[in-house]
Design a protein around this motif. Structure first.
Motif, PDB file in Angstrom:
ATOM      1  N   SER A 170       0.954  -0.838  -0.249  1.00 25.13           N
ATOM      2  CA  SER A 170       0.029   0.445   0.278  1.00 25.13           C
ATOM      3  C   SER A 170       0.365   0.725  -0.185  1.00 25.13           C
ATOM      4  O   SER A 170       2.430   1.061   0.264  1.00 25.13           O
ATOM      5  CB  SER A 170      -0.531  -0.470   1.122  1.00 25.13           C
ATOM      6  N   ARG A 230       3.310  -1.497  -7.377  1.00 21.58           N
ATOM      7  CA  ARG A 230       1.462  -1.221  -7.298  1.00 21.58           C
ATOM      8  C   ARG A 230       1.498  -0.297  -9.186  1.00 21.58           C
ATOM      9  O   ARG A 230       0.358  -0.181  -9.629  1.00 21.58           O
ATOM     10  CB  ARG A 230       2.040   0.172  -6.905  1.00 21.58           C
ATOM     11  N   ARG A 245      -1.091  -1.958 -11.887  1.00 17.61           N
ATOM     12  CA  ARG A 245      -2.298  -0.788 -12.583  1.00 17.61           C
ATOM     13  C   ARG A 245      -2.153  -0.913 -13.892  1.00 17.61           C
ATOM     14  O   ARG A 245      -2.975  -1.286 -14.918  1.00 17.61           O
ATOM     15  CB  ARG A 245      -2.115  -0.197 -11.740  1.00 17.61           C
TER      16      ARG A 245
END
Length: 80
Positions: A5, A67, A71
């Motif tokens: 995260s 991340r 995506r």
């Protein structure tokens, strides 16, 4: 499972800044150390803090890249 995260990466960056700060404090203390042995020990500890900070930043960057890759695909990754 590994936490990728943005908060986890931000915590790593904050820890790296703290380690940088600790390293500079240790180096300042080493300059006024009463003995050469204590000076060397403080400098060695400061170096370890700096190396840890570098690794924390690298890990945060890798987490950001993972991340981004997840995506948008590998073409937008900074490490590609």
């Amino acid at each position: 499972m590994l936490d990728l995260s943005p908060d986890a990466a931000q915590h790593l960056r904050k820890a790296a800044r703290i380690n940088d700060s600790d390293a500079y404090t240790l180096r300042a203390q080493a300059d006024s150390a009463p003995t050469p042995a204590l000076r060397e020990a403080l400098m060695a500890l400061a170096d370890r803090h700096l190396r840890l900070a570098v690794h924390q930043r690298q890990l945060a960057r890798a987490m950001d890249d993972a991340r981004t890759t997840g995506r948008h695909g590998p073409e937008l990754s900074r490490s590609a």
